[in-house]
Design an enzyme around this catalytic site. Sequence first.
Site, PDB file in Angstrom:
ATOM      1  N   ARG A 176      -3.381  15.773  12.922  1.00 15.64           N
ATOM      2  CA  ARG A 176      -2.722  15.575  12.771  1.00 15.64           C
ATOM      3  C   ARG A 176      -2.012  16.073  11.751  1.00 15.64           C
ATOM      4  O   ARG A 176      -2.827  16.743  11.135  1.00 15.64           O
ATOM      5  CB  ARG A 176      -3.225  13.910  11.946  1.00 15.64           C
ATOM      6  CG  ARG A 176      -4.120  13.644  11.128  1.00 15.64           C
ATOM      7  CD  ARG A 176      -4.273  12.346  10.591  1.00 15.64           C
ATOM      8  NE  ARG A 176      -5.552  12.461   9.963  1.00 15.64           N
ATOM      9  CZ  ARG A 176      -7.033  12.132  10.181  1.00 15.64           C
ATOM     10  NH1 ARG A 176      -6.968  12.159  11.880  1.00 15.64           N
ATOM     11  NH2 ARG A 176      -8.359  12.378   9.573  1.00 15.64           N
ATOM     12  N   ASP A 177      -1.209  15.864  11.292  1.00 19.27           N
ATOM     13  CA  ASP A 177      -0.368  16.237   9.738  1.00 19.27           C
ATOM     14  C   ASP A 177       0.304  17.443   9.848  1.00 19.27           C
ATOM     15  O   ASP A 177      -0.179  18.594  10.953  1.00 19.27           O
ATOM     16  CB  ASP A 177      -1.674  15.819   8.301  1.00 19.27           C
ATOM     17  CG  ASP A 177      -1.721  14.950   8.519  1.00 19.27           C
ATOM     18  OD1 ASP A 177      -1.475  13.371   8.753  1.00 19.27           O
ATOM     19  OD2 ASP A 177      -2.858  15.124   7.889  1.00 19.27           O
TER      20      ASP A 177
ATOM     21  N   TRP B 118       0.847  -1.611  -0.066  1.00 23.65           N
ATOM     22  CA  TRP B 118       0.156  -0.120  -0.529  1.00 23.65           C
ATOM     23  C   TRP B 118       0.828   1.167  -0.073  1.00 23.65           C
ATOM     24  O   TRP B 118       1.919   1.508   0.545  1.00 23.65           O
ATOM     25  CB  TRP B 118      -1.006   0.358   1.273  1.00 23.65           C
ATOM     26  CG  TRP B 118      -1.568   0.875   1.273  1.00 23.65           C
ATOM     27  CD1 TRP B 118      -1.125   1.896   2.161  1.00 23.65           C
ATOM     28  CD2 TRP B 118      -2.886   1.784   1.117  1.00 23.65           C
ATOM     29  NE1 TRP B 118      -1.853   3.724   2.232  1.00 23.65           N
ATOM     30  CE2 TRP B 118      -2.882   3.050   1.412  1.00 23.65           C
ATOM     31  CE3 TRP B 118      -3.538   0.538   0.082  1.00 23.65           C
ATOM     32  CZ2 TRP B 118      -4.442   3.610   1.838  1.00 23.65           C
ATOM     33  CZ3 TRP B 118      -5.089   1.893   0.287  1.00 23.65           C
ATOM     34  CH2 TRP B 118      -5.440   2.913   0.880  1.00 23.65           C
TER      35      TRP B 118
ATOM     36  N   SER C  29       1.516  11.369   8.392  1.00 20.35           N
ATOM     37  CA  SER C  29       1.761  11.378   7.772  1.00 20.35           C
ATOM     38  C   SER C  29       3.467  13.097   8.546  1.00 20.35           C
ATOM     39  O   SER C  29       2.516  13.396   9.957  1.00 20.35           O
ATOM     40  CB  SER C  29       0.936  12.762   6.637  1.00 20.35           C
ATOM     41  OG  SER C  29       0.649  11.552   6.124  1.00 20.35           O
TER      42      SER C  29
ATOM     43  N   ASN D 251       0.209   5.617   0.522  1.00 20.87           N
ATOM     44  CA  ASN D 251      -0.844   6.570   0.287  1.00 20.87           C
ATOM     45  C   ASN D 251       0.149   8.204   0.451  1.00 20.87           C
ATOM     46  O   ASN D 251       1.247   8.254  -0.940  1.00 20.87           O
ATOM     47  CB  ASN D 251      -2.212   6.700   1.256  1.00 20.87           C
ATOM     48  CG  ASN D 251      -1.426   6.904   2.854  1.00 20.87           C
ATOM     49  OD1 ASN D 251      -1.187   5.781   3.101  1.00 20.87           O
ATOM     50  ND2 ASN D 251      -2.255   7.445   2.937  1.00 20.87           N
ATOM     51  N   ASP D 252      -0.488   9.192   0.977  1.00 20.50           N
ATOM     52  CA  ASP D 252       0.514  10.054   0.443  1.00 20.50           C
ATOM     53  C   ASP D 252       1.486  10.479   0.755  1.00 20.50           C
ATOM     54  O   ASP D 252       2.393   9.871   1.556  1.00 20.50           O
ATOM     55  CB  ASP D 252      -0.148  11.061   2.740  1.00 20.50           C
ATOM     56  CG  ASP D 252      -1.128  10.836   2.952  1.00 20.50           C
ATOM     57  OD1 ASP D 252      -1.717  10.558   2.381  1.00 20.50           O
ATOM     58  OD2 ASP D 252      -1.446  10.961   4.085  1.00 20.50           O
TER      59      ASP D 252
ATOM     60  N   GLU E 220      -6.826  17.771   6.797  1.00 17.85           N
ATOM     61  CA  GLU E 220      -5.642  16.807   7.032  1.00 17.85           C
ATOM     62  C   GLU E 220      -4.440  17.317   6.064  1.00 17.85           C
ATOM     63  O   GLU E 220      -4.881  18.336   5.322  1.00 17.85           O
ATOM     64  CB  GLU E 220      -5.727  15.551   6.103  1.00 17.85           C
ATOM     65  CG  GLU E 220      -7.526  15.116   7.130  1.00 17.85           C
ATOM     66  CD  GLU E 220      -7.562  13.502   6.109  1.00 17.85           C
ATOM     67  OE1 GLU E 220      -7.412  12.683   7.284  1.00 17.85           O
ATOM     68  OE2 GLU E 220      -7.316  13.236   5.101  1.00 17.85           O
TER      69      GLU E 220
ATOM     70  N   GLN F 277       3.397   7.267   2.796  1.00 17.17           N
ATOM     71  CA  GLN F 277       2.900   6.406   3.897  1.00 17.17           C
ATOM     72  C   GLN F 277       2.594   5.075   2.884  1.00 17.17           C
ATOM     73  O   GLN F 277       2.487   5.000   1.655  1.00 17.17           O
ATOM     74  CB  GLN F 277       1.542   7.432   4.136  1.00 17.17           C
ATOM     75  CG  GLN F 277       1.340   8.623   4.765  1.00 17.17           C
ATOM     76  CD  GLN F 277       1.673   8.474   5.924  1.00 17.17           C
ATOM     77  OE1 GLN F 277       0.477   7.822   6.850  1.00 17.17           O
ATOM     78  NE2 GLN F 277       3.112   8.483   6.822  1.00 17.17           N
TER      79      GLN F 277
END
Length: 526
Positions: free
Chosen positions: A157-158, A36, A99, A38-39, A226, A55
Amino acid sequence: MSADHTPAIAVERASAAGELPDRHRPRFHFTAPSGWLNDPTGLTQREGVYHLFYQHNPYGAFHDRIHWGHATSRDLMTWTDEPIALAPSPGPDEDGCWSGVFVDDHGVPTLVYSGHREGRRQVGCVATGTADMHTWTKDQANPVVEAPPGVDVTEFRDHCVWREDGVWRQVIGAGIRDVGGAALLFESPDLRSWRYLGQLSVGDVTGRSGLGGPPGSTDWTGAVWECPDLFHLDSHGTGAPGTGDNEGTDVLLFCAWQDDAYHPLCLTGTYRGDRFEPTGLHRFDLGERAFYAPQSFRDESGRRIVFGWIMEERAQEASLAAGWSGAMSVPRVMSLTDGCPTFTPAIEVDARRRDAVEIVPHGSDVTLQPGAGLAGPVGDQLDLEIDLVIPTGGTAHLVLLASPDRVEQTVLEIRRVGVETATVRLDRSRASLDPGAWTVERRGEIPVDAEGTVSVRALLDHSVLELFLNGQPLTVRAYPTNPEALQTAVEVPAYAAGRPGALAVTVGRFAAWRMEGAARAGDLRG
Ligand code: DQQ
């Protein structure tokens, strides 16, 4: 950091890139070696080398126990896998290293990221790296920042971290109950002890204040923000927030989120003192969530470069079976045009072009009458440049990934609705016979000049379509089942959508290239 915080670097990967028999896997867009993605996180360039952290779940094509994958490149396109930078370990990030960003702390490579534990709000953490950025040590002081008391924070978060007037500042994404998404501002002398300064900017979950539309609209500012990213952009370049002169704008990029509704947006305006005063709200990609969690950085040549996560738009079972999920966008250079953000693929993308074909060379206009079309190259690993001149009231179709019988096709409709505006509509109703592939339509508006020029750049990389329409990106996925769904064309419908009759459209240029693959060094199978 104690030894038990050391991530398991030698993660067993399911298979190497390109070995999976999935023809929907992109070739010149970066994907994780397996599992997987992601970001994009921690984007930076140091001594000529670009670092892409991301991520990552190396154990399967689903979002779980998120690690920080790491790859490096000298040209933004050919990536070398580096050891995994961060892995969850007992403590504040035991269920995921979410992230964050890279900062150079007086020569010490430093990551600021969100630690995730199931059932709890995320917390801010720090890790420092060796000079080669291969080994990262989590700080004993973690977590170093938590949601401020006294604010009814739903999510937290982030990070976006920068240096200003001799101290560190950061904004962290948040949601404030019944209010909306927010960017919360903090200050620190050392990246470890953070003082809460207040709300840099707050959205409107109702959409009634005029900032964004109501829930369900494409510019709804959401319940949570986010991945906030704050920077300055002007015609001379880009830099940390608050830098630059009165020309240009500050930009606050964020992802509006609530459960199953999310998309990236950006505010333009002025960062002054501890507030962001917005003057405009802009969609960041007309494909909505297909391009998500973008992060930007200023590279050594002074460009504002953006990467985003291009998520899957097919049933999760298909990703699990394929063993991979998620692609990184091509690097996009962000600029300002008439005060609005515009984007173009970084010039490094052009270096992957091979076998140029000029279907309509510059200066030899082809006029397409209603019902006429112009066939483009056959392929699903292509770069197309098309200049159209569309009269007011006229419509053009860009047909992609079409099967010879046209049972499957993805169609972008461009309709000039006013002198300076065109609408775009990405029709995926027939993109795939796979019932698990998304068919939802994407729509948006793009500016046009008085002549009605629409410059299209279309990057096709198997299931990934990144389109740039007069500088406005539209990212989408398509998974045709027919392996011969490879045809491209520009067509003028016999009847313009929603209008009686149709108008001729001029094709001022149509150029195409095959794109060489190999997003990963050593994978040169094209
Ligand atoms: N993905 C990360 C979060 C972020 C979200 C977790 C956006 O930190 O808020 O993988 O895609």
